[in-house]
Design an enzyme around this catalytic site. Structure first.
Site, short mmCIF file in Angstrom:
data_model
loop_
_atom_site.label_atom_id
_atom_site.label_comp_id
_atom_site.label_asym_id
_atom_site.label_seq_id
_atom_site.Cartn_x
_atom_site.Cartn_y
_atom_site.Cartn_z
N GLY A 17 0.83 -1.20 0.00
CA GLY A 17 0.00 0.00 0.00
C GLY A 17 0.86 1.24 0.00
N ARG A 20 0.52 5.70 -2.08
CA ARG A 20 -0.12 6.95 -1.65
C ARG A 20 -0.19 7.00 -0.13
NH1 ARG A 20 -6.66 6.41 -2.80
NH2 ARG A 20 -7.02 4.56 -1.53
N GLY A 21 -0.56 8.15 0.39
CA GLY A 21 -0.83 8.29 1.81
C GLY A 21 0.34 7.94 2.71
N ILE A 22 0.04 7.21 3.78
CA ILE A 22 1.04 6.86 4.78
C ILE A 22 2.13 5.98 4.18
CG2 ILE A 22 1.44 5.61 6.94
CD1 ILE A 22 -1.39 6.50 7.80
N GLY A 23 1.74 5.02 3.36
CA GLY A 23 2.73 4.13 2.76
C GLY A 23 3.73 4.88 1.90
N ASP A 66 -2.44 -7.03 -6.06
CA ASP A 66 -3.67 -7.22 -5.30
C ASP A 66 -3.31 -8.04 -4.07
OD1 ASP A 66 -6.08 -7.97 -4.22
OD2 ASP A 66 -6.87 -8.89 -6.04
N TYR A 160 -14.48 -3.49 10.25
CA TYR A 160 -13.18 -2.83 10.07
C TYR A 160 -12.32 -3.02 11.30
CZ TYR A 160 -9.67 0.85 9.91
OH TYR A 160 -8.48 1.53 9.96
N LYS A 164 -8.58 -4.91 11.66
CA LYS A 164 -7.35 -4.24 12.12
C LYS A 164 -6.81 -4.89 13.40
CE LYS A 164 -5.64 -1.29 10.36
NZ LYS A 164 -4.65 -1.28 9.26
#
Length: 285
Positions: A17, A20-23, A66, A160, A164
């Site tokens: 991942g 984008r974002g945190i990754g 994926d 969710y 997690k």
């Protein structure tokens, strides 16, 4: 946590991942050390991230994967190890966020969350383990909260939260299972919400109002994966706690909305009482 004693220069880092974002922020932070950094993402066009990694000072590789497809995960890990000559750090960041109650959640959404979040992290670790065992300072870092059996964490977003927490159990279990092999496994979670595409799409105005930037998670992740693996494993870390223990005092620079008082930040809803107590101790509250 001790001060950083290792560098990622010459190391190989794999971030799921990571487009984008945190990754992406973690990938770029590692690249600043001169690391070889591979990112896996669902997007077919992720070459821009590889270029950013190179500009930041690292060697970049971006692969479409994926996380629910075992063959793709295995092939991606094998390619990263072949091109970089091994894997020293695995960051399990890939996550699907759908904040709905059970009656509103479709089974397709449930399957996407469970296969990407918990199963995807397990698969990445499974296929990376043979390569991590050959590293002099191997780390697995999973972005997940500390599991807690409290009703308040489940009543609004049960599926969710369960996915997690399953990642958290896996992170803790890997620390025990792989200790003899010299592989550290830790978990990292944010004290506040983080300004990412996932947050923007979640539909919760309160969570979206005053987040921090992904860079706070990137800096905390870097602190963790540069620790001696034999000495730091099996921990559920909170980003601000990690950085305060490392000597960071300026947190205003992480505010996504400049000028936001630290007490007005949007708080993440899965921070444990234990983590909160430690943070308040460090803050002097």
């Amino acid at each position: 946590m001790s001060s950083t004693t290792h560098t990622l220069a010459g190391k190989s880092v794999l971030v799921t991942g990571g487009t984008r974002g945190i990754g992406r922020a973690i990938a770029l932070r590692c690249a600043r050390d001169g690391a070889s950094v591979a990112v896996l993402g669902r997007s077919a066009d992720s070459s821009a991230v590889a270029d950013e990694i190179s500009v930041a000072g690292g060697r970049g590789l971006a692969l479409t994967c994926d996380m629910g497809n075992d063959a793709q995960v295995a092939a991606s890990v094998a390619r990263v190890a072949a091109e970089f000559g091994g894997i020293d750090v695995l960051v399990n960041n890939a996550t699907v966020l759908v904040l709905k109650r059970t009656s509103e959640l479709t089974m397709a959404e449930y399957d996407l969350m469970s296969t990407t979040n918990a199963r995807g992290a397990f698969a990445a670790a499974k296929y990376a383990l043979p390569h991590l065992r050959r590293s002099a300072n191997a780390h697995i870092l999973t972005l997940c909260p500390q599991p807690q059996l409290e009703a308040r964490w489940f009543e609004h977003n049960m599926a969710y939260t369960a996915s997690k927490f399953a990642m958290g159990l896996m992170a803790f279990g890997l620390a025990a299972e792989q200790r003899a092999n010299g592989i550290a496994s830790n978990a990292l979670w944010p004290y506040t919400t983080i300004a990412t595409d996932g947050l923007a799409e979640c539909g919760n105005a309160e969570l979206q109002a005053r987040p921090r930037t992904p860079e706070i998670m990137a800096d905390a992740a870097y602190c963790i994966v540069t620790q001696p693996a034999a000495e730091f494993s099996g921990n559920f870390c909170l980003d601000e706690v990690v950085l305060r223990e490392a000597g960071v005092h300026d947190f205003d620079r992480y505010s996504a909305v400049p000028g936001t008082p630290q007490g007005d930040l949007s708080r993440d809803h899965l921070v444990s009482a234990e983590q909160l107590a430690r943070l308040h101790e460090l803050q002097g509250n």
